[in-house]
Write a protein that holds these residues in place. Structure first.
Motif, PDB file in Angstrom:
ATOM      1  N   LYS A  24      45.575 -19.560  61.253  1.00 31.56           N
ATOM      2  CA  LYS A  24      45.017 -18.905  60.077  1.00 31.56           C
ATOM      3  C   LYS A  24      44.659 -19.888  58.967  1.00 31.56           C
ATOM      4  CE  LYS A  24      47.172 -15.281  58.621  1.00 31.56           C
ATOM      5  NZ  LYS A  24      48.297 -14.398  58.217  1.00 31.56           N
ATOM      6  N   THR A  25      45.312 -21.039  58.933  1.00 29.14           N
ATOM      7  CA  THR A  25      45.062 -21.989  57.850  1.00 29.14           C
ATOM      8  C   THR A  25      44.173 -23.148  58.288  1.00 29.14           C
ATOM      9  OG1 THR A  25      47.149 -23.132  58.358  1.00 29.14           O
ATOM     10  CG2 THR A  25      47.206 -21.415  56.654  1.00 29.14           C
ATOM     11  N   GLU A  26      44.509 -23.781  59.411  1.00 31.87           N
ATOM     12  CA  GLU A  26      43.769 -24.956  59.848  1.00 31.87           C
ATOM     13  C   GLU A  26      42.391 -24.604  60.404  1.00 31.87           C
ATOM     14  OE1 GLU A  26      46.076 -27.557  62.411  1.00 31.87           O
ATOM     15  OE2 GLU A  26      47.937 -26.796  61.541  1.00 31.87           O
ATOM     16  N   PHE A  27      42.266 -23.418  61.017  1.00 24.72           N
ATOM     17  CA  PHE A  27      41.011 -23.065  61.695  1.00 24.72           C
ATOM     18  C   PHE A  27      40.504 -21.688  61.282  1.00 24.72           C
ATOM     19  CE2 PHE A  27      43.966 -25.375  64.530  1.00 24.72           C
ATOM     20  CZ  PHE A  27      43.341 -26.614  64.496  1.00 24.72           C
ATOM     21  N   ARG A  28      40.758 -21.327  60.055  1.00 23.91           N
ATOM     22  CA  ARG A  28      40.447 -19.975  59.587  1.00 23.91           C
ATOM     23  C   ARG A  28      38.960 -19.650  59.702  1.00 23.91           C
ATOM     24  NH1 ARG A  28      38.892 -18.241  54.518  1.00 23.91           N
ATOM     25  NH2 ARG A  28      39.237 -20.334  53.694  1.00 23.91           N
ATOM     26  N   ARG A  29      38.095 -20.596  59.384  1.00 21.68           N
ATOM     27  CA  ARG A  29      36.660 -20.333  59.402  1.00 21.68           C
ATOM     28  C   ARG A  29      36.028 -20.640  60.755  1.00 21.68           C
ATOM     29  NH1 ARG A  29      34.627 -22.888  53.596  1.00 21.68           N
ATOM     30  NH2 ARG A  29      35.838 -21.486  52.242  1.00 21.68           N
ATOM     31  N   GLU A  30      36.446 -21.731  61.385  1.00 28.40           N
ATOM     32  CA  GLU A  30      35.749 -22.208  62.574  1.00 28.40           C
ATOM     33  C   GLU A  30      36.159 -21.505  63.867  1.00 28.40           C
ATOM     34  OE1 GLU A  30      35.908 -25.246  59.395  1.00 28.40           O
ATOM     35  OE2 GLU A  30      37.467 -24.168  60.499  1.00 28.40           O
ATOM     36  N   LEU A  31      37.399 -21.032  63.965  1.00 28.99           N
ATOM     37  CA  LEU A  31      37.856 -20.351  65.180  1.00 28.99           C
ATOM     38  C   LEU A  31      37.433 -18.895  65.101  1.00 28.99           C
ATOM     39  CD1 LEU A  31      39.407 -20.428  67.843  1.00 28.99           C
ATOM     40  CD2 LEU A  31      41.519 -20.016  66.553  1.00 28.99           C
ATOM     41  N   THR A  32      36.351 -18.553  65.806  1.00 25.99           N
ATOM     42  CA  THR A  32      35.787 -17.212  65.681  1.00 25.99           C
ATOM     43  C   THR A  32      36.433 -16.200  66.626  1.00 25.99           C
ATOM     44  OG1 THR A  32      34.018 -17.715  67.270  1.00 25.99           O
ATOM     45  CG2 THR A  32      33.573 -18.164  64.947  1.00 25.99           C
ATOM     46  N   GLN A  33      36.995 -16.663  67.741  1.00 24.68           N
ATOM     47  CA  GLN A  33      37.667 -15.770  68.683  1.00 24.68           C
ATOM     48  C   GLN A  33      38.845 -16.468  69.343  1.00 24.68           C
ATOM     49  OE1 GLN A  33      35.254 -13.759  71.635  1.00 24.68           O
ATOM     50  NE2 GLN A  33      33.492 -13.648  70.269  1.00 24.68           N
ATOM     51  N   PHE A  34      39.941 -15.743  69.478  1.00 24.85           N
ATOM     52  CA  PHE A  34      41.101 -16.183  70.270  1.00 24.85           C
ATOM     53  C   PHE A  34      41.363 -15.053  71.257  1.00 24.85           C
ATOM     54  CE2 PHE A  34      45.053 -18.958  70.080  1.00 24.85           C
ATOM     55  CZ  PHE A  34      45.586 -18.493  71.265  1.00 24.85           C
ATOM     56  N   ASN A  35      41.038 -15.292  72.519  1.00 30.94           N
ATOM     57  CA  ASN A  35      41.141 -14.251  73.552  1.00 30.94           C
ATOM     58  C   ASN A  35      42.128 -14.667  74.639  1.00 30.94           C
ATOM     59  OD1 ASN A  35      39.045 -12.782  72.268  1.00 30.94           O
ATOM     60  ND2 ASN A  35      37.514 -14.008  73.344  1.00 30.94           N
ATOM     61  N   VAL A  36      42.957 -13.716  75.065  1.00 28.09           N
ATOM     62  CA  VAL A  36      43.907 -13.945  76.147  1.00 28.09           C
ATOM     63  C   VAL A  36      43.780 -12.799  77.139  1.00 28.09           C
ATOM     64  CG1 VAL A  36      46.314 -14.364  76.778  1.00 28.09           C
ATOM     65  CG2 VAL A  36      45.503 -15.013  74.501  1.00 28.09           C
ATOM     66  N   SER A  37      43.567 -13.131  78.411  1.00 28.67           N
ATOM     67  CA  SER A  37      43.491 -12.114  79.454  1.00 28.67           C
ATOM     68  C   SER A  37      44.274 -12.612  80.667  1.00 28.67           C
ATOM     69  CB  SER A  37      42.042 -11.843  79.844  1.00 28.67           C
ATOM     70  OG  SER A  37      41.486 -12.969  80.508  1.00 28.67           O
ATOM     71  N   GLU A  38      44.227 -11.870  81.754  1.00 28.12           N
ATOM     72  CA  GLU A  38      44.990 -12.262  82.941  1.00 28.12           C
ATOM     73  C   GLU A  38      44.500 -13.585  83.534  1.00 28.12           C
ATOM     74  OE1 GLU A  38      42.446  -9.744  86.296  1.00 28.12           O
ATOM     75  OE2 GLU A  38      44.544  -9.235  85.879  1.00 28.12           O
ATOM     76  N   THR A  39      43.296 -13.997  83.189  1.00 25.68           N
ATOM     77  CA  THR A  39      42.770 -15.261  83.732  1.00 25.68           C
ATOM     78  C   THR A  39      43.122 -16.468  82.872  1.00 25.68           C
ATOM     79  OG1 THR A  39      40.640 -14.952  82.613  1.00 25.68           O
ATOM     80  CG2 THR A  39      40.844 -14.107  84.860  1.00 25.68           C
ATOM     81  N   GLY A  40      43.366 -16.250  81.583  1.00 26.89           N
ATOM     82  CA  GLY A  40      43.705 -17.392  80.745  1.00 26.89           C
ATOM     83  C   GLY A  40      43.385 -17.164  79.284  1.00 26.89           C
ATOM     84  N   ILE A  41      43.252 -18.269  78.567  1.00 32.32           N
ATOM     85  CA  ILE A  41      43.029 -18.268  77.118  1.00 32.32           C
ATOM     86  C   ILE A  41      41.657 -18.870  76.830  1.00 32.32           C
ATOM     87  CG2 ILE A  41      43.819 -19.186  74.898  1.00 32.32           C
ATOM     88  CD1 ILE A  41      46.658 -19.271  76.103  1.00 32.32           C
ATOM     89  N   THR A  42      40.908 -18.233  75.952  1.00 32.58           N
ATOM     90  CA  THR A  42      39.602 -18.741  75.550  1.00 32.58           C
ATOM     91  C   THR A  42      39.528 -18.790  74.026  1.00 32.58           C
ATOM     92  OG1 THR A  42      38.530 -17.781  77.501  1.00 32.58           O
ATOM     93  CG2 THR A  42      37.111 -18.446  75.686  1.00 32.58           C
TER      94      THR A  42
END
Length: 205
Positions: free
Chosen positions: A146-164
């Protein structure tokens, strides 16, 4: 003709132009630094570096990190990926998803306010939910996101295949080397709870 200079003020149009020019130069410099950093970062992390076929491209990183397969594409996809060894029953997204979740997953309440506030979409099976609820590592990890990548990280997704992790550092497309290293560290920390390597190998967790 230049009365605004005598009054010690700059026109708004000039300030806007200067701001856009500065942002452009900053992005170009960041892109150049990323191009130089990726080969060194690959060697440091024990990953493989593949140069881009395009002159303005940075190239990709791939290999294994802490037992997980990872892939970094700052050019076309602008994302960092980590692939699970198993197929954990989980669906986490940093945004609201309107689609119905898989029937075998239930709404997840982690017990950590920062975790639940960050992941607007949260579903998991009983085994994964238990591991997430038992973990005490979430607060510092979510705070970093939330602090280091608040603007640049547009999506954090986790599913059965992995993390994107999907990022946007502007054009030309790039992801700074330091950001790649930090987010890979965070992704591995998440993976170690959601899909532990020893559990994926069929050993007791």
């Amino acid at each position: 003709m230049f009365d605004w200079l005598n009054h010690g003020a700059l026109p708004i149009g000039f300030l806007m132009f200067f701001g856009m020019a500065f942002a452009f130069v900053k992005r170009r410099a960041s892109h150049h630094l990323a191009s130089k950093a990726f080969p060194r970062l690959a060697e440091q992390l024990g990953l493989s570096y593949k140069p881009s076929p395009y002159r303005a491209g940075i190239g990709t990183l791939s290999g294994r990190l802490e037992g997980y397969r990872v892939f970094v594409d700052p050019d076309e996809q602008r994302k960092i990926s980590l692939h699970f060894e198993g197929t954990p029953g989980v669906l986490l997204r940093s945004y609201d998803q309107n689609q119905r979740p898989p029937a075998e997953l239930a709404r997840l309440y982690s017990g950590d306010r920062s975790f639940d506030a960050y992941f607007k979409t949260r579903y998991a099976d009983e085994a994964v939910a238990g591991r997430i609820q038992e973990s005490k590592a979430w607060r510092p990890l979510i705070e970093a996101l939330k602090t280091e990548f608040r603007r640049e990280l547009t999506q954090f997704n986790v599913s059965e295949t992995g993390i994107t992790l999907v990022l946007d550092f502007g054009n030309p497309p790039h992801i700074p080397g330091g950001v790649v290293e930090r987010l890979l560290e965070i992704a591995v920390s998440f993976a170690s709870v959601i899909d532990p390597i020893n559990a994926a190998a069929g050993e007791p967790g």
